[in-house]
Design a protein around this motif. Structure first.
Motif, mmCIF file in Angstrom:
data_model
loop_
_atom_site.group_PDB
_atom_site.id
_atom_site.type_symbol
_atom_site.label_atom_id
_atom_site.label_comp_id
_atom_site.label_asym_id
_atom_site.label_seq_id
_atom_site.Cartn_x
_atom_site.Cartn_y
_atom_site.Cartn_z
ATOM 1 N N THR A 25 -82.430 0.658 2.758
ATOM 2 C CA THR A 25 -83.462 1.036 3.724
ATOM 3 C C THR A 25 -84.783 1.232 3.010
ATOM 4 N N GLY A 29 -86.030 5.186 6.196
ATOM 5 C CA GLY A 29 -84.675 5.000 6.705
ATOM 6 C C GLY A 29 -84.486 3.796 7.594
ATOM 7 N N PRO A 53 -83.806 1.909 12.648
ATOM 8 C CA PRO A 53 -83.558 3.114 11.849
ATOM 9 C C PRO A 53 -82.056 3.249 11.605
ATOM 10 N N HIS A 54 -81.686 3.733 10.432
ATOM 11 C CA HIS A 54 -80.266 3.897 10.112
ATOM 12 C C HIS A 54 -79.598 4.836 11.120
ATOM 13 N N SER A 55 -80.387 5.672 11.754
ATOM 14 C CA SER A 55 -79.853 6.612 12.740
ATOM 15 C C SER A 55 -79.314 5.902 13.985
ATOM 16 N N ARG A 58 -75.903 6.980 14.358
ATOM 17 C CA ARG A 58 -75.601 8.410 14.386
ATOM 18 C C ARG A 58 -74.665 8.750 15.542
ATOM 19 N N ARG A 64 -76.605 18.001 12.691
ATOM 20 C CA ARG A 64 -77.931 17.663 12.155
ATOM 21 C C ARG A 64 -78.117 18.226 10.753
ATOM 22 N N PHE A 67 -77.301 15.812 7.930
ATOM 23 C CA PHE A 67 -78.340 14.822 7.663
ATOM 24 C C PHE A 67 -79.556 15.464 7.003
ATOM 25 N N TRP A 71 -81.014 14.005 3.537
ATOM 26 C CA TRP A 71 -82.400 13.583 3.351
ATOM 27 C C TRP A 71 -83.122 14.438 2.317
ATOM 28 N N ASN A 86 -69.777 7.618 11.955
ATOM 29 C CA ASN A 86 -70.755 6.699 12.520
ATOM 30 C C ASN A 86 -70.275 6.180 13.867
#
Length: 174
Positions: A25, A29, A53-55, A58, A64, A67, A71, A86
Protein backbone atom coordinates in the motif's frame (compact mmCIF):
# COMPACT_ATOMS: atom_id res chain seq x y z
CA UNK A 1 -13.51 3.01 -8.21
CA UNK A 2 -16.59 2.39 -6.12
CA UNK A 3 -16.45 0.63 -2.79
CA UNK A 4 -19.04 -2.02 -2.18
CA UNK A 5 -21.40 -2.14 0.78
CA UNK A 6 -20.94 -5.69 1.91
CA UNK A 7 -23.17 -7.50 4.37
CA UNK A 8 -21.27 -9.99 6.55
CA UNK A 9 -22.24 -13.65 6.35
CA UNK A 10 -21.39 -16.36 8.82
CA UNK A 11 -19.45 -18.33 6.23
CA UNK A 12 -15.72 -18.74 6.70
CA UNK A 13 -13.30 -18.95 3.80
CA UNK A 14 -9.98 -20.73 4.02
CA UNK A 15 -6.77 -20.61 2.05
CA UNK A 16 -3.87 -23.04 2.00
CA UNK A 17 -1.24 -23.28 4.70
CA UNK A 18 1.39 -22.97 1.98
CA UNK A 19 -0.21 -19.84 0.47
CA UNK A 20 0.72 -16.25 1.32
CA UNK A 21 -1.55 -13.26 0.77
CA UNK A 22 0.61 -10.29 -0.23
CA UNK A 23 -0.25 -6.64 -0.62
CA UNK A 24 1.58 -3.35 -0.82
CA UNK A 25 0.00 0.00 0.00
CA UNK A 26 0.93 3.64 -0.10
CA UNK A 27 1.41 5.57 3.15
CA UNK A 28 -2.38 6.16 3.41
CA UNK A 29 -3.20 2.45 3.14
CA UNK A 30 -4.39 2.49 -0.49
CA UNK A 31 -3.60 -0.79 -2.20
CA UNK A 32 -0.87 -0.60 -4.85
CA UNK A 33 -0.31 -4.34 -5.34
CA UNK A 34 -2.32 -7.49 -4.64
CA UNK A 35 -1.01 -10.96 -5.41
CA UNK A 36 -3.16 -13.66 -6.97
CA UNK A 37 -3.92 -15.31 -3.61
CA UNK A 38 -5.18 -11.99 -2.26
CA UNK A 39 -7.38 -11.49 -5.32
CA UNK A 40 -8.79 -15.04 -5.13
CA UNK A 41 -9.48 -15.09 -1.37
CA UNK A 42 -10.89 -11.57 -1.17
CA UNK A 43 -13.23 -12.12 -4.11
CA UNK A 44 -12.35 -8.72 -5.56
CA UNK A 45 -10.68 -8.35 -8.93
CA UNK A 46 -7.21 -6.84 -9.07
CA UNK A 47 -8.74 -3.71 -10.63
CA UNK A 48 -11.18 -3.39 -7.72
CA UNK A 49 -8.40 -3.76 -5.16
CA UNK A 50 -5.71 -1.53 -6.63
CA UNK A 51 -6.42 2.02 -5.53
CA UNK A 52 -8.90 0.96 -2.86
CA UNK A 53 -8.21 1.52 0.83
CA UNK A 54 -7.06 -1.67 2.56
CA UNK A 55 -10.01 -1.12 4.90
CA UNK A 56 -12.24 -2.43 2.08
CA UNK A 57 -11.60 -5.79 3.81
CA UNK A 58 -12.44 -4.61 7.33
CA UNK A 59 -14.82 -6.99 9.06
CA UNK A 60 -17.16 -5.32 11.60
CA UNK A 61 -16.08 -7.92 14.21
CA UNK A 62 -12.61 -6.35 14.28
CA UNK A 63 -12.10 -3.89 17.14
CA UNK A 64 -10.95 -0.43 16.07
CA UNK A 65 -8.29 -0.45 18.80
CA UNK A 66 -6.44 -3.30 17.05
CA UNK A 67 -6.15 -1.22 13.87
CA UNK A 68 -5.11 1.80 15.94
CA UNK A 69 -2.25 -0.25 17.40
CA UNK A 70 -1.30 -1.58 13.98
CA UNK A 71 -1.19 1.90 12.40
CA UNK A 72 0.65 3.46 15.36
CA UNK A 73 3.28 0.73 15.20
CA UNK A 74 3.98 0.78 11.47
CA UNK A 75 3.83 4.59 11.28
CA UNK A 76 6.67 4.57 13.84
CA UNK A 77 8.74 2.43 11.46
CA UNK A 78 8.25 -0.84 13.33
CA UNK A 79 6.92 -4.15 12.09
CA UNK A 80 3.83 -5.71 13.61
CA UNK A 81 2.20 -9.11 13.66
CA UNK A 82 -1.55 -9.40 14.17
CA UNK A 83 -4.45 -11.76 13.77
CA UNK A 84 -7.07 -10.13 11.56
CA UNK A 85 -10.56 -11.16 10.56
CA UNK A 86 -11.12 -9.90 7.01
CA UNK A 87 -14.27 -9.77 4.95
CA UNK A 88 -14.42 -10.86 1.32
CA UNK A 89 -16.53 -9.16 -1.33
CA UNK A 90 -19.18 -11.85 -0.76
CA UNK A 91 -19.47 -11.00 2.94
CA UNK A 92 -17.73 -14.24 3.88
CA UNK A 93 -14.87 -13.91 6.34
CA UNK A 94 -11.35 -15.24 6.55
CA UNK A 95 -8.71 -15.05 9.24
CA UNK A 96 -5.09 -14.15 8.60
CA UNK A 97 -1.91 -13.94 10.60
CA UNK A 98 -0.52 -10.69 9.23
CA UNK A 99 3.04 -9.38 9.23
CA UNK A 100 3.07 -5.71 8.26
CA UNK A 101 6.23 -3.70 7.67
CA UNK A 102 6.90 -0.16 6.48
CA UNK A 103 8.50 0.47 3.09
CA UNK A 104 10.93 3.37 2.66
CA UNK A 105 11.79 5.73 -0.18
CA UNK A 106 15.33 6.67 -1.21
CA UNK A 107 15.40 9.40 1.48
CA UNK A 108 14.56 6.95 4.27
CA UNK A 109 10.97 8.16 4.69
CA UNK A 110 8.06 5.76 4.97
CA UNK A 111 6.47 5.52 1.53
CA UNK A 112 4.02 2.70 2.17
CA UNK A 113 3.54 -0.68 3.75
CA UNK A 114 4.01 -4.31 2.84
CA UNK A 115 1.92 -7.10 4.30
CA UNK A 116 2.30 -10.86 4.15
CA UNK A 117 -0.58 -12.90 5.52
CA UNK A 118 -0.60 -16.59 6.31
CA UNK A 119 -3.34 -18.94 7.41
CA UNK A 120 -3.42 -18.94 11.23
CA UNK A 121 -3.89 -21.97 13.45
CA UNK A 122 -7.43 -22.66 14.64
CA UNK A 123 -6.25 -22.38 18.27
CA UNK A 124 -4.88 -18.87 17.66
CA UNK A 125 -8.06 -17.85 15.80
CA UNK A 126 -10.22 -19.01 18.71
CA UNK A 127 -8.13 -17.03 21.22
CA UNK A 128 -7.99 -13.91 19.04
CA UNK A 129 -11.72 -14.10 18.34
CA UNK A 130 -12.51 -14.33 22.06
CA UNK A 131 -10.26 -11.35 22.87
CA UNK A 132 -11.60 -9.29 19.96
CA UNK A 133 -15.15 -9.99 21.14
CA UNK A 134 -14.28 -8.52 24.55
CA UNK A 135 -12.55 -5.50 23.03
CA UNK A 136 -15.44 -4.88 20.64
CA UNK A 137 -17.94 -5.10 23.51
CA UNK A 138 -15.99 -2.42 25.39
CA UNK A 139 -15.80 -0.24 22.28
CA UNK A 140 -19.52 -0.62 21.63
CA UNK A 141 -20.44 0.54 25.14
CA UNK A 142 -19.71 4.07 23.97
CA UNK A 143 -21.91 6.04 21.59
CA UNK A 144 -18.90 8.06 20.50
CA UNK A 145 -16.74 5.80 18.29
CA UNK A 146 -13.53 7.57 19.29
CA UNK A 147 -14.26 7.17 22.99
CA UNK A 148 -15.04 3.52 22.36
CA UNK A 149 -11.75 3.00 20.56
CA UNK A 150 -9.85 4.64 23.44
CA UNK A 151 -11.66 2.39 25.92
CA UNK A 152 -10.58 -0.63 23.85
CA UNK A 153 -7.00 0.64 23.71
CA UNK A 154 -6.99 1.07 27.50
CA UNK A 155 -8.32 -2.46 27.97
CA UNK A 156 -5.72 -3.91 25.60
CA UNK A 157 -2.83 -2.02 27.24
CA UNK A 158 -4.07 -3.09 30.68
CA UNK A 159 -4.15 -6.72 29.54
CA UNK A 160 -0.56 -6.47 28.30
CA UNK A 161 0.53 -4.84 31.56
CA UNK A 162 -1.23 -7.50 33.66
CA UNK A 163 0.57 -10.22 31.72
CA UNK A 164 3.86 -8.28 31.72
CA UNK A 165 4.30 -8.74 27.96
CA UNK A 166 4.70 -6.59 24.89
CA UNK A 167 2.08 -6.74 22.16
CA UNK A 168 4.45 -8.82 20.02
CA UNK A 169 5.03 -11.32 22.84
CA UNK A 170 1.29 -11.49 23.41
CA UNK A 171 0.49 -12.17 19.75
CA UNK A 172 3.04 -14.97 19.55
CA UNK A 173 1.60 -16.54 22.71
CA UNK A 174 -1.79 -17.11 21.06
Amino acid sequence: MSLYRVTPTNRELFFGEDEIIVSKTDEKGRILYANDVFVRVSGYSENELVGAPHSILRHPDMPRCVFWLLWETIANGEEIFAYVKNMAKTGDFYWVFAHVTPSYDENGRISGYHSNRRAPTREAVNKADALYGQLLAVENQHEDRKQGMHAGIAMMLDLLKQNNVTYGEFVFSL
